[in-house]
Design a protein around this motif. Structure first.
Motif, mmCIF file in Angstrom:
data_model
loop_
_atom_site.group_PDB
_atom_site.id
_atom_site.type_symbol
_atom_site.label_atom_id
_atom_site.label_comp_id
_atom_site.label_asym_id
_atom_site.label_seq_id
_atom_site.Cartn_x
_atom_site.Cartn_y
_atom_site.Cartn_z
ATOM 1 N N TYR A 209 3.275 1.434 -4.220
ATOM 2 C CA TYR A 209 3.355 1.232 -2.941
ATOM 3 C C TYR A 209 3.416 0.223 -2.151
ATOM 4 C CZ TYR A 209 4.834 6.598 -3.756
ATOM 5 O OH TYR A 209 5.391 7.729 -3.809
ATOM 6 N N SER A 210 2.286 -0.246 -3.074
ATOM 7 C CA SER A 210 1.720 -0.976 -1.637
ATOM 8 C C SER A 210 2.465 -2.544 -1.860
ATOM 9 C CB SER A 210 -0.106 -1.600 -2.472
ATOM 10 O OG SER A 210 -0.971 -0.489 -2.052
ATOM 11 N N VAL A 211 2.867 -2.844 -2.917
ATOM 12 C CA VAL A 211 3.956 -4.795 -3.104
ATOM 13 C C VAL A 211 4.938 -3.837 -2.439
ATOM 14 C CG1 VAL A 211 5.105 -5.282 -4.629
ATOM 15 C CG2 VAL A 211 3.082 -4.340 -5.464
ATOM 16 N N PHE A 212 5.339 -3.409 -2.595
ATOM 17 C CA PHE A 212 7.318 -2.068 -1.443
ATOM 18 C C PHE A 212 6.395 -2.119 0.288
ATOM 19 C CE2 PHE A 212 8.425 -1.286 -5.865
ATOM 20 C CZ PHE A 212 9.658 -2.762 -6.291
ATOM 21 N N GLY A 213 5.153 -2.211 0.168
ATOM 22 C CA GLY A 213 4.876 -1.541 1.532
ATOM 23 C C GLY A 213 5.611 -0.365 2.321
ATOM 24 N N TRP A 214 5.373 0.488 0.854
ATOM 25 C CA TRP A 214 5.846 1.987 1.404
ATOM 26 C C TRP A 214 4.309 2.869 1.428
ATOM 27 C CZ3 TRP A 214 8.661 2.784 -4.080
ATOM 28 C CH2 TRP A 214 10.433 2.034 -3.445
ATOM 29 N N ARG A 215 4.787 3.785 1.902
ATOM 30 C CA ARG A 215 3.503 4.988 2.293
ATOM 31 C C ARG A 215 3.966 6.075 2.419
ATOM 32 N NH1 ARG A 215 -0.847 2.751 4.464
ATOM 33 N NH2 ARG A 215 -1.583 5.184 5.999
ATOM 34 N N THR A 216 3.506 7.061 2.048
ATOM 35 C CA THR A 216 3.421 8.977 1.894
ATOM 36 C C THR A 216 2.636 9.016 3.028
ATOM 37 O OG1 THR A 216 3.448 9.259 -0.720
ATOM 38 C CG2 THR A 216 5.169 9.311 -0.464
ATOM 39 N N ARG A 217 1.618 8.791 3.258
ATOM 40 C CA ARG A 217 0.095 9.452 4.148
ATOM 41 C C ARG A 217 0.959 9.661 5.231
ATOM 42 N NH1 ARG A 217 -5.372 10.052 2.284
ATOM 43 N NH2 ARG A 217 -6.242 9.894 4.149
#
Length: 68
Positions: free
Chosen positions: A52-60
């Protein structure tokens, strides 16, 4: 400290998936592939997923983070 990027629902899904995969090691068919279940368990426990960090994704949600 790294910011958490895994939300509550995502954490529960990771916990269940990790436990199911890890059960493959304990119960039949006794396959070593079940050890992969440690990855979702670890990411659920720490609340941070490197992918998630590599792609800049967040579910929080941003509103659930503590303001410093």
């Amino acid at each position: 400290m790294t910011r958490q990027n895994v939300g509550n629902i995502d954490r529960w899904v990771r916990l269940i998936l990790g436990a199911c995969l890890l059960s493959l090691v304990i119960f039949a068919p006794h396959t070593a592939w079940g050890w992969i279940g440690l990855i979702p368990l670890a990411t659920a426990w720490i609340g941070q997923c490197p992918v998630y960090s590599v792609f800049g994704w967040r579910t929080r949600l941003a509103s659930t983070e503590k303001k410093a």
